[in-house]
Design a protein around this motif. Structure first.
Motif, mmCIF file in Angstrom:
data_model
loop_
_atom_site.group_PDB
_atom_site.id
_atom_site.type_symbol
_atom_site.label_atom_id
_atom_site.label_comp_id
_atom_site.label_asym_id
_atom_site.label_seq_id
_atom_site.Cartn_x
_atom_site.Cartn_y
_atom_site.Cartn_z
ATOM 1 N N ILE A 21 0.915 -1.253 0.307
ATOM 2 C CA ILE A 21 0.005 0.328 0.229
ATOM 3 C C ILE A 21 0.372 1.343 -0.007
ATOM 4 O O ILE A 21 1.083 1.739 1.059
ATOM 5 N N PRO A 22 0.561 1.881 -1.202
ATOM 6 C CA PRO A 22 1.795 2.942 -0.970
ATOM 7 C C PRO A 22 1.921 3.950 0.060
ATOM 8 O O PRO A 22 0.104 4.419 0.482
ATOM 9 N N SER A 23 1.872 4.535 0.374
ATOM 10 C CA SER A 23 2.372 5.588 1.498
ATOM 11 C C SER A 23 1.964 6.948 0.736
ATOM 12 O O SER A 23 2.032 7.270 -0.315
ATOM 13 N N LEU A 24 1.441 7.916 1.882
ATOM 14 C CA LEU A 24 0.850 9.445 1.363
ATOM 15 C C LEU A 24 2.111 10.023 0.948
ATOM 16 O O LEU A 24 1.893 10.812 -0.149
ATOM 17 N N ALA A 25 2.646 9.804 1.638
ATOM 18 C CA ALA A 25 4.911 9.923 1.233
ATOM 19 C C ALA A 25 4.869 9.884 -0.546
ATOM 20 O O ALA A 25 5.103 10.444 -1.610
ATOM 21 N N ASP A 26 4.171 8.291 -0.338
ATOM 22 C CA ASP A 26 4.980 7.788 -1.929
ATOM 23 C C ASP A 26 3.604 8.719 -3.004
ATOM 24 O O ASP A 26 3.892 8.566 -4.012
ATOM 25 N N ARG A 28 2.237 11.282 -3.000
ATOM 26 C CA ARG A 28 2.967 12.805 -3.921
ATOM 27 C C ARG A 28 4.138 12.069 -4.435
ATOM 28 O O ARG A 28 4.299 13.652 -4.888
#
Length: 346
Positions: A21-26, A28
């Motif tokens: 699951i991509p993080s929010l940083a990923d 953005r």
């Protein structure tokens, strides 16, 4: 679902049992990469305009200007979606245009196209097979054809009278497949074409109002004349009128003021509640109006945008709520701030 069995999406596509699951940083970072790639594409388009693409665009604008008919925009898939937007933008800015679905064209819709029209065909590759019948029709009946493509040597590019050749750019899609940067460039050049034609035609905000009568945009483009009260609705008296009659006129018309005209019918002044307070005395009712009125009041042009009039009313040293519209010095209407706000002009 059995343990260890890979999941299946709503479309039946296999997915990993434990997808990362991509993080929010990923997310953005991905968004920034997309915007960066597309920005480079737009920069490449800007550079291309300085060369052969710019010359072709000049020719395309000249061709559309000379045409007696409409611009018929056509395309398929994502290019078709962009074509619909381009046709809509052209139509709303003074260039008659409509969208022709490339697949439907071969089944009767070519009847929409006349020899007075100009065709704008959009295909990134220039090899969209469904455009074949349209290209053949254009050649057979002498309908001018403008191609919007990235391949000047494609079937479409070679068949066109004018080829608007877009620079080859990197798609923002990480697989290099989904049209992203390419469709952005198509849309941007379509906007450039529409705006250039708008400016060449001298298409004004007043003209824009004709094609955008509804919604917030329509309200912003309303003129004073569209909202003002006219004729017997205007509270008016002549110079020399006693203030007793002026008060009756103010009360009867309910604008909280009264205009004063001279013998030539020109606006000489206005009586407001502030004027009444300043001249309150036992002799007020028998006082001639010219001794109470404010001379040379602020007025507006009836053909001024209502939004502009609203701004001018609010920027007065003492903001005002009502204003007369005059032509050649004569009052032709009266506008209250409530009329403007009710129309949705802000």
């Amino acid at each position: 679902m059995a343990a260890g069995q890979p999941g299946v999406s709503a479309l039946g596509l296999a997915r990993s049992e434990n997808p990362a699951i991509p993080s929010l940083a990923d997310i953005r970072a991905s968004a920034r990469r997309t915007l960066s790639v597309e920005a480079r594409g737009l920069a490449a388009l800007g550079e291309a305009i300085e060369g052969e693409l710019g010359e072709a665009l000049d020719a395309a604008i000249g061709l559309v200007e000379q045409a007696k008919g409409r611009v018929i925009v056509t395309g398929l898939g994502k290019s078709g979606h962009i074509g619909r937007k381009i046709a809509a933008t052209l139509a709303s800015t003074g260039t008659p245009a409509l969208f022709l679905h490339a697949a439907e064209a071969s089944h009767g819709d070519l009847g929409m196209v006349t020899q007075d029209d100009t065709l704008l065909a959009i295909s990134w590759s220039g090899e969209t097979s469904e455009l074949g019948d349209i290209v053949h029709y254009a050649g057979r009946f002498g309908v001018p054809l403008i191609a919007l493509t990235s391949n000047a040597e494609s079937t479409l590019g070679r068949a066109a009278d004018i080829a608007l050749v877009l620079p080859r750019v990197e798609e923002a899609c990480p697989n290099g497949l989904a049209p992203t940067t390419s469709t952005l460039l198509q849309l941007a050049l379509g906007d450039a074409l529409a705006v250039a034609l708008l400016e060449r035609r001298g298409f004004s905000a007043s003209d824009f109002r004709v094609f955008h009568p509804g919604g917030k945009l329509g309200a912003r483009l309303l003129k004073v004349a569209d909202l003002m009260h006219q004729d017997t609705e205007m509270p008016l008296v002549r110079l020399g009128t006693a203030m007793s009659e002026v008060l009756i006129e103010i009360t009867g018309k309910r604008f909280g003021c009264c205009g004063v005209v001279d013998d030539a019918g020109k606006l000489a002044g206005i009586v407001t509640d502030g004027d009444l307070r300043r001249h309150m005395s036992g002799e007020l009712l028998v006082t001639p109006v010219e001794r109470v009125m404010t001379s040379s009041p602020f007025v507006v042009d009836p053909f001024e945008m209502a939004s502009v009039a609203l701004g001018q009313m609010n920027r007065r040293p003492v903001p005002i709520t009502v204003v007369f519209a005059v032509e050649e010095g004569r009052p032709v209407g009266i506008l209250h701030i409530h009329d403007i706000l009710r129309a949705g002009v802000v």
